[in-house]
Design an enzyme around this catalytic site. Structure first.
Site, PDB file in Angstrom:
ATOM      1  N   ARG A 227       0.797  -1.222   0.000  1.00 14.42           N
ATOM      2  CA  ARG A 227       0.000   0.000   0.000  1.00 14.42           C
ATOM      3  C   ARG A 227       0.826   1.268   0.000  1.00 14.42           C
ATOM      4  NH1 ARG A 227      -2.716  -3.066   2.518  1.00 14.42           N
ATOM      5  NH2 ARG A 227      -0.798  -4.201   2.770  1.00 14.42           N
TER       6      ARG A 227
ATOM      7  N   LYS B  30      23.798  -4.600  -7.709  1.00  7.53           N
ATOM      8  CA  LYS B  30      25.177  -4.545  -8.240  1.00  7.53           C
ATOM      9  C   LYS B  30      26.123  -3.889  -7.244  1.00  7.53           C
ATOM     10  CE  LYS B  30      23.612  -3.882 -13.010  1.00  7.53           C
ATOM     11  NZ  LYS B  30      23.580  -2.889 -14.092  1.00  7.53           N
TER      12      LYS B  30
ATOM     13  N   HIS C  83       8.118   6.225   9.990  1.00  7.58           N
ATOM     14  CA  HIS C  83       7.254   6.066   8.812  1.00  7.58           C
ATOM     15  C   HIS C  83       6.330   7.286   8.759  1.00  7.58           C
ATOM     16  CE1 HIS C  83       4.985   4.384   5.655  1.00  7.58           C
ATOM     17  NE2 HIS C  83       4.760   3.167   6.112  1.00  7.58           N
TER      18      HIS C  83
HETATM   19  C1  NCD Z   1       3.524  -0.574   7.847  1.00  7.35           C
HETATM   20  C2  NCD Z   1       5.018  -0.528   7.628  1.00  7.35           C
HETATM   21  O1  NCD Z   1       5.484  -0.781   6.512  1.00  7.35           O
HETATM   22  O2  NCD Z   1       5.711  -0.207   8.581  1.00  7.35           O
HETATM   23  N1  NCD Z   1       2.818  -0.778   6.648  1.00  7.35           N
HETATM   24  C3  NCD Z   1       2.486   0.289   5.891  1.00  7.35           C
HETATM   25  O3  NCD Z   1       3.299   1.035   5.437  1.00  7.35           O
HETATM   26  N2  NCD Z   1       1.189   0.543   5.733  1.00  7.35           N
HETATM   27  C4  NCD Z   1       3.114  -1.516   8.910  1.00  7.35           C
HETATM   28  C5  NCD Z   1       3.530  -2.951   8.779  1.00  7.35           C
HETATM   29  O4  NCD Z   1       4.188  -3.352   7.812  1.00  7.35           O
HETATM   30  O5  NCD Z   1       3.164  -3.713   9.676  1.00  7.35           O
END
Ligand code: NCD
Length: 305
Positions: free
Chosen positions: A51, A80, A129
């Protein structure tokens, strides 16, 4: 030039601007369909994603722009031996903005030091994130009306879950926020976040191992997946992975207007029987993620309607 590496790279005011823009986009996305005409986003994903990568691409396409990139380290020159610094120098010649996901903490930050285009951290290891955080804040803002005076339960893998780390950093800047940290002993929130973020800002929190114990207090329940890929041994993962499974019985302890969020992907931690509960908003949240990224791309490229 602006980058988004940590949620704190945006002030509370700038975050608010992005959320309001995202809410305006949500009302009628077609009005924004030409804003990024002629612009390109590069999605550089060194770690699997569905996503996040697709929502960046969808966001740019919705704005009338184009997308390029790769979806695994194996299919890029990283295989590489090329460094992230060199890759981003080159990609700066091809695109106007880049979203980078990398298993190593700090990789998007390193990229930003060598980039002549805005860099968005799309997840770096167990660290941060920030665009998931914008998504989460938008979901709360849009569905609760504001991001203040809320008791927020964070449940599951609080140790490795980067979405949780970023969300806490962002939420402590709002008034009246309290946390319930629900996890097994082994997956507790890292001490540095408790001391440097929660305690430093005098934000009230409790730690719990049993979800039902705190459920009646919660305004938001943020469920997370146990982060299999960050475990050192499989046995620990297997022992911990099904520790919390949200089901109808547990939901019966919750407030009528509590919201259940999850960054997705879900594995076992929310039973599918909860999906039909009106309080379960994790699929709506995925839709908000596209609007949040549309607004962010506009902000970082300095574009408006
Ligand atoms: C999350 C991530 O990648 O940290 N996913 C995301 O980006 N929606 C949460 C997860 O992977 O559990």
């Amino acid at each position: 030039m602006r980058h988004l590496i940590s949620p704190l790279d945006l002030s509370v005011e700038e975050t608010e601007e992005i959320l309001l823009l995202a809410e305006d986009i949500a009302k009628d996305p077609t009005r924004y369909s030409q804003v990024c005409k002629g612009k390109k986003i590069a999605t550089l994903f060194y770690e699997p994603s569905t996503r996040t990568r697709l929502s960046f691409e969808s966001a740019m396409l919705n704005l009338g722009g184009n997308v390029l990139g790769f979806s695994s380290a194996d299919s890029s020159s990283a295989a590489k031996g090329e460094s992230v610094a060199d890759t981003i120098r080159v990609v700066s010649c091809y695109a106007d903005i880049a979203a980078i996901r990398h298993p190593k903490e700090g990789a998007p930050y390193v990229a930003s030091l060598h980039s002549s285009i805005p860099i968005i951290n799309a997840g770096d290891g167990g660290h941060q994130h920030p665009t998931q955080t914008l998504t989460d804040l938008l979901t709360i803002h849009a569905l609760k009306g504001s991001i203040s005076n809320l008791t927020i339960g964070l449940c599951g893998d609080l140790k490795f879950g980067r979405t949780v780390h970023s969300l806490i950093n962002a939420l402590v800047r709002y008034p009246g926020i309290r946390f319930a940290l629900i996890s097994p002993e082994e997956l507790k929130l890292p001490t540095y976040i408790k001391t440097d973020v929660l305690e430093a800002k005098n934000v009230p929190y409790i730690e719990a191992e049993v979800l039902e114990d705190v459920m009646p207090e919660l305004d938001i329940l943020y469920m997370t997946r146990v982060q299999k890929e960050r475990f050192f041994n499989e046995e620990d993962y297997i022992r911990l992975k099904d520790r919390y499974i949200l089901d109808k019985v547990k939901m019966s302890y919750a407030k009528e207007d509590m919201l259940v969020l999850h960054p997705l992907p879900r594995v076992n931690e929310i039973s599918v029987e909860v999906d039909d509960d009106p309080r379960a908003v994790y699929f709506k949240q995925a839709q908000f993620g596209v609007y949040a990224r549309m607004a962010l791309i506009m902000k970082l490229l300095g574009l408006s309607l």
